[in-house]
Design a protein around this motif. Structure first.
Motif, PDB file in Angstrom:
ATOM      1  N   CYS A 274     -66.194 -30.159  25.439  1.00 27.96           N
ATOM      2  CA  CYS A 274     -65.012 -30.793  24.864  1.00 27.96           C
ATOM      3  C   CYS A 274     -65.172 -30.975  23.358  1.00 27.96           C
ATOM      4  N   ASP A 275     -64.064 -31.309  22.739  1.00 26.20           N
ATOM      5  CA  ASP A 275     -64.000 -31.655  21.320  1.00 26.20           C
ATOM      6  C   ASP A 275     -63.324 -33.020  21.236  1.00 26.20           C
ATOM      7  N   PRO A 276     -64.090 -34.102  21.274  1.00 22.51           N
ATOM      8  CA  PRO A 276     -63.483 -35.442  21.290  1.00 22.51           C
ATOM      9  C   PRO A 276     -62.645 -35.686  20.042  1.00 22.51           C
ATOM     10  N   PRO A 277     -61.591 -36.486  20.154  1.00 24.60           N
ATOM     11  CA  PRO A 277     -60.792 -36.817  18.958  1.00 24.60           C
ATOM     12  C   PRO A 277     -61.559 -37.784  18.061  1.00 24.60           C
ATOM     13  N   TYR A 278     -61.716 -37.410  16.784  1.00 25.33           N
ATOM     14  CA  TYR A 278     -62.443 -38.306  15.894  1.00 25.33           C
ATOM     15  C   TYR A 278     -61.682 -38.619  14.616  1.00 25.33           C
ATOM     16  N   GLY A 279     -60.368 -38.415  14.620  1.00 31.40           N
ATOM     17  CA  GLY A 279     -59.549 -39.011  13.591  1.00 31.40           C
ATOM     18  C   GLY A 279     -59.301 -38.207  12.340  1.00 31.40           C
ATOM     19  N   VAL A 280     -59.580 -36.892  12.336  1.00 24.94           N
ATOM     20  CA  VAL A 280     -59.242 -36.075  11.180  1.00 24.94           C
ATOM     21  C   VAL A 280     -57.902 -35.392  11.416  1.00 24.94           C
ATOM     22  N   ARG A 281     -57.836 -34.510  12.414  1.00 28.68           N
ATOM     23  CA  ARG A 281     -56.553 -33.888  12.764  1.00 28.68           C
ATOM     24  C   ARG A 281     -55.786 -34.729  13.785  1.00 28.68           C
ATOM     25  N   ALA A 282     -56.494 -35.487  14.611  1.00 29.69           N
ATOM     26  CA  ALA A 282     -55.843 -36.323  15.613  1.00 29.69           C
ATOM     27  C   ALA A 282     -56.766 -37.481  15.950  1.00 29.69           C
ATOM     28  N   GLY A 283     -56.195 -38.668  16.116  1.00 33.16           N
ATOM     29  CA  GLY A 283     -56.973 -39.840  16.459  1.00 33.16           C
ATOM     30  C   GLY A 283     -57.052 -40.036  17.957  1.00 33.16           C
ATOM     31  N   GLY A 284     -58.081 -40.739  18.411  1.00 34.03           N
ATOM     32  CA  GLY A 284     -58.241 -41.013  19.821  1.00 34.03           C
ATOM     33  C   GLY A 284     -57.282 -42.098  20.298  1.00 34.03           C
ATOM     34  N   ARG A 285     -56.843 -41.958  21.543  1.00 32.72           N
ATOM     35  CA  ARG A 285     -55.964 -42.955  22.158  1.00 32.72           C
ATOM     36  C   ARG A 285     -56.499 -43.306  23.534  1.00 32.72           C
ATOM     37  N   LYS A 286     -56.280 -44.560  23.924  1.00 31.39           N
ATOM     38  CA  LYS A 286     -56.609 -44.988  25.279  1.00 31.39           C
ATOM     39  C   LYS A 286     -55.469 -45.835  25.813  1.00 31.39           C
ATOM     40  N   SER A 287     -55.393 -45.973  27.120  1.00 31.33           N
ATOM     41  CA  SER A 287     -54.283 -46.671  27.750  1.00 31.33           C
ATOM     42  C   SER A 287     -54.310 -48.157  27.425  1.00 31.33           C
ATOM     43  N   GLY A 288     -53.098 -48.738  27.312  1.00 26.39           N
ATOM     44  CA  GLY A 288     -53.037 -50.190  27.188  1.00 26.39           C
ATOM     45  C   GLY A 288     -52.106 -50.718  26.142  1.00 26.39           C
ATOM     46  N   GLY A 289     -51.934 -50.053  25.033  1.00 26.06           N
ATOM     47  CA  GLY A 289     -51.103 -50.608  23.970  1.00 26.06           C
ATOM     48  C   GLY A 289     -51.832 -51.691  23.186  1.00 26.06           C
ATOM     49  N   ARG A 290     -51.318 -51.995  22.006  1.00 31.00           N
ATOM     50  CA  ARG A 290     -52.016 -52.928  21.114  1.00 31.00           C
ATOM     51  C   ARG A 290     -52.116 -54.331  21.704  1.00 31.00           C
ATOM     52  N   LYS A 291     -51.019 -54.835  22.258  1.00 32.20           N
ATOM     53  CA  LYS A 291     -51.027 -56.214  22.752  1.00 32.20           C
ATOM     54  C   LYS A 291     -51.949 -56.372  23.951  1.00 32.20           C
ATOM     55  N   LEU A 292     -51.912 -55.390  24.855  1.00 36.80           N
ATOM     56  CA  LEU A 292     -52.775 -55.464  26.030  1.00 36.80           C
ATOM     57  C   LEU A 292     -54.241 -55.384  25.629  1.00 36.80           C
ATOM     58  N   LEU A 293     -54.561 -54.477  24.684  1.00 38.55           N
ATOM     59  CA  LEU A 293     -55.946 -54.316  24.268  1.00 38.55           C
ATOM     60  C   LEU A 293     -56.465 -55.544  23.538  1.00 38.55           C
ATOM     61  N   LYS A 294     -55.571 -56.283  22.893  1.00 32.91           N
ATOM     62  CA  LYS A 294     -55.971 -57.530  22.228  1.00 32.91           C
ATOM     63  C   LYS A 294     -56.015 -58.709  23.187  1.00 32.91           C
ATOM     64  N   GLY A 295     -55.555 -58.533  24.422  1.00 37.00           N
ATOM     65  CA  GLY A 295     -55.605 -59.591  25.412  1.00 37.00           C
ATOM     66  C   GLY A 295     -54.487 -60.595  25.324  1.00 37.00           C
ATOM     67  N   THR A 296     -53.421 -60.268  24.592  1.00 37.18           N
ATOM     68  CA  THR A 296     -52.317 -61.227  24.426  1.00 37.18           C
ATOM     69  C   THR A 296     -51.267 -61.097  25.520  1.00 37.18           C
ATOM     70  N   VAL A 297     -51.316 -60.010  26.310  1.00 32.40           N
ATOM     71  CA  VAL A 297     -50.399 -59.840  27.440  1.00 32.40           C
ATOM     72  C   VAL A 297     -51.189 -59.389  28.649  1.00 32.40           C
ATOM     73  N   ASP A 298     -50.609 -59.604  29.830  1.00 32.33           N
ATOM     74  CA  ASP A 298     -51.259 -59.168  31.064  1.00 32.33           C
ATOM     75  C   ASP A 298     -50.966 -57.695  31.313  1.00 32.33           C
ATOM     76  N   PRO A 299     -51.817 -57.040  32.119  1.00 32.71           N
ATOM     77  CA  PRO A 299     -51.557 -55.631  32.449  1.00 32.71           C
ATOM     78  C   PRO A 299     -50.182 -55.443  33.073  1.00 32.71           C
ATOM     79  N   TYR A 300     -49.560 -54.311  32.759  1.00 31.03           N
ATOM     80  CA  TYR A 300     -48.200 -54.013  33.210  1.00 31.03           C
ATOM     81  C   TYR A 300     -48.257 -53.128  34.456  1.00 31.03           C
ATOM     82  N   THR A 301     -47.521 -53.501  35.470  1.00 27.20           N
ATOM     83  CA  THR A 301     -47.437 -52.708  36.691  1.00 27.20           C
ATOM     84  C   THR A 301     -46.153 -51.897  36.662  1.00 27.20           C
ATOM     85  N   VAL A 302     -46.291 -50.589  36.826  1.00 24.62           N
ATOM     86  CA  VAL A 302     -45.135 -49.697  36.764  1.00 24.62           C
ATOM     87  C   VAL A 302     -44.366 -49.777  38.082  1.00 24.62           C
TER      88      VAL A 302
END
Length: 475
Positions: free
Chosen positions: A298-326
């Protein structure tokens, strides 16, 4: 036996690592190959001698390699044509005569490094080999035996190539040669479906060689994108599987005839067994599922041409909201929100997934970014108790920024104790590695003005001589 290996003048740091990986792939058992430079040659010279146990292994390596031009049994070498003639005459007859018989066909090819030879000069050089008792017929299209007359000129440092102290001339029989036709076949400009981070075809095939890809192996790319790496793995006969956090890439592409699947169809390759919308930070595998993949490339994203992303959104990752159920009625078209995914966390998760999912002896091959000014960058490479580093090959991309291809082999079983040890190593890594990596500032570090980034020239660490360039570009 010692064979002469002539490389293409490309990706100089990758050459020996590829040959050693291919030797292991085709059955060589040992602590590494033995290499030596021809006399008076620079380490960046395209000519290297390598000690291989059999001609069959040498031929197989040459035919599979991306960076080897050819491997030769040297019949003679010298600094002049008179010395070459003496060396060829002294080469044992029992090694020469089987290839000079009357019922054979042959061809002599003249090649040079650092100098262009005219057609007339090449003919003159071939006529000068009349002392070799060739008895067979000349066949320029499909000869049984190919002989090469190769030379480097004593051009010094004037033409932008590795310096040579004096001229060296080799004559030998071709044992094997690379098929470079596959690179034009797979070049990106003819690819149906491309993204901004699509891996160059040459590099994708090199990564597949480093990962020991062969028929019957299962290869996984957790950052699959448009599938360039898996295309190379599939060409070598592997079963492939990929994942990406962007569902639009792996599911939709640019339409039914322009997507990841169409890239495999374009080359007549077997399609991946699966393409998943999956998060490297939250792997989709069952907890009991282990040791499935033979290689992860693999070629992990390291922020030159594209940055890495993970699930959750900013508020969830900061712990200010509970996980969202679809809700069930929205699952078909729902695209989960994502937040920033720093490189140190991404690489830790990659190593953890690889430690769990690779078979014993399986290889993890991935790129890792470095700043060229950092002399101690090897100390900042990620570690994991399950893995041993096999090789690290640097590719210089700019005056400030390189990426290193790390090849790691799994040497230990993944257990809870190993997982805890890996977590501790990760915390040390986060604390000690370069600040521009930790803060996600790689893009600004790469593209910022040199004057604002480098310390005063009195600092010996940053005042070293820059890496040599050849013919106007880094190789």
């Amino acid at each position: 036996m010692w064979y002469l290996c002539m490389f293409f003048h490309r990706l100089l740091d990758y050459r020996k690592a590829e040959v050693e990986s291919l030797a292991e792939l085709f059955g060589y058992v040992g602590d590494g190959l033995e290499w030596k430079l021809p006399q008076h040659h620079h380490p960046d010279s395209p000519f290297h001698f390598v000690n291989l146990p059999s001609e069959e292994l040498a031929r197989t390596i040459a035919n599979r390699s991306i960076l080897i031009k050819g491997i030769y049994e040297v019949w003679g070498e010298g600094g002049s044509y008179e010395e070459l003639e003496e060396a060829i005459k002294n080469y044992p007859d029992d090694r020469k005569l089987p290839y000079l018989t009357a019922d054979s066909t042959f061809r002599i090819i003249v090649d040079s490094f650092g100098k262009v030879m005219s057609f007339q000069e090449q003919n003159d050089r071939i006529k000068g080999l009349a002392y070799i008792p060739f008895k067979g017929r000349v066949n320029l299209k499909s000869p049984e035996h190919k002989f090469w007359l190769m030379q480097t000129d004593d051009y010094g440092v004037s033409n932008g190539l590795p310096p040579v102290a004096q001229r060296t001339i080799f004559f030998g029989r071709e044992v094997g040669a690379a098929d470079r036709k596959l690179l034009p076949t797979y070049q990106l400009k003819s690819r149906n479906y491309l993204g901004p981070t699509a891996m160059d075809a040459e590099m994708a095939f090199l990564m597949a060689n480093q990962a020991l890809v062969k028929p019957g192996k299962l290869v996984y790319d957790p950052f699959v994108g448009t599938g360039s790496i898996l295309v190379a793995a599939a060409h070598f006969g592997a079963m492939t599987m990929g994942a990406d956090i962007d569902i639009r890439v792996v599911r939709d592409g640019r339409g039914p005839d322009c997507n990841v699947w169409s890239n495999f169809k374009q080359y007549g390759l077997p399609a991946p067994v699966a393409l998943l919308r999956a998060d490297n930070n939250l792997p989709p595998w069952r907890p009991s599922l282990k040791e499935v993949f033979d290689a992860i490339i693999c070629d992990p994203p390291y922020g030159v041409r594209a940055g890495g992303r993970k699930s959750g959104g900013r508020k969830l990752l900061k712990g200010t909201v509970d996980p969202y159920t679809v809700p069930d009625d929205k699952r078909t078209d729902h695209i989960p929100s994502t937040g920033a995914y720093c490189l140190s966390e991404c690489v830790h998760d990659l190593l953890d997934v690889a430690g769990k999912m690779l078979v014993m002896g399986g290889r993890l091959v991935y790129f890792y970014p470095v700043l060229r000014e950092d002399d101690s960058r090897e100390n900042h490479f990620p570690e994991h108790p399950c893995f041993r580093l096999v090789s690290s090959s640097e590719q210089i991309l700019s005056s400030r920024y390189s990426r290193v291809l790390l090849t790691m082999v799994k040497i230990g079983l993944y257990t809870e104790e190993i997982a805890e040890a890996a977590r501790i190593k990760h915390l040390e890594f986060r604390e000690n590695h370069l600040k521009w990596l930790e803060d996600g500032n790689l893009h600004s570090s790469v593209f910022a003005s040199t004057d604002t980034q480098l310390p005063a020239t009195g600092d010996a660490k940053f005042s070293k001589e820059p890496r040599r360039k050849y013919r106007g570009k880094y190789v």
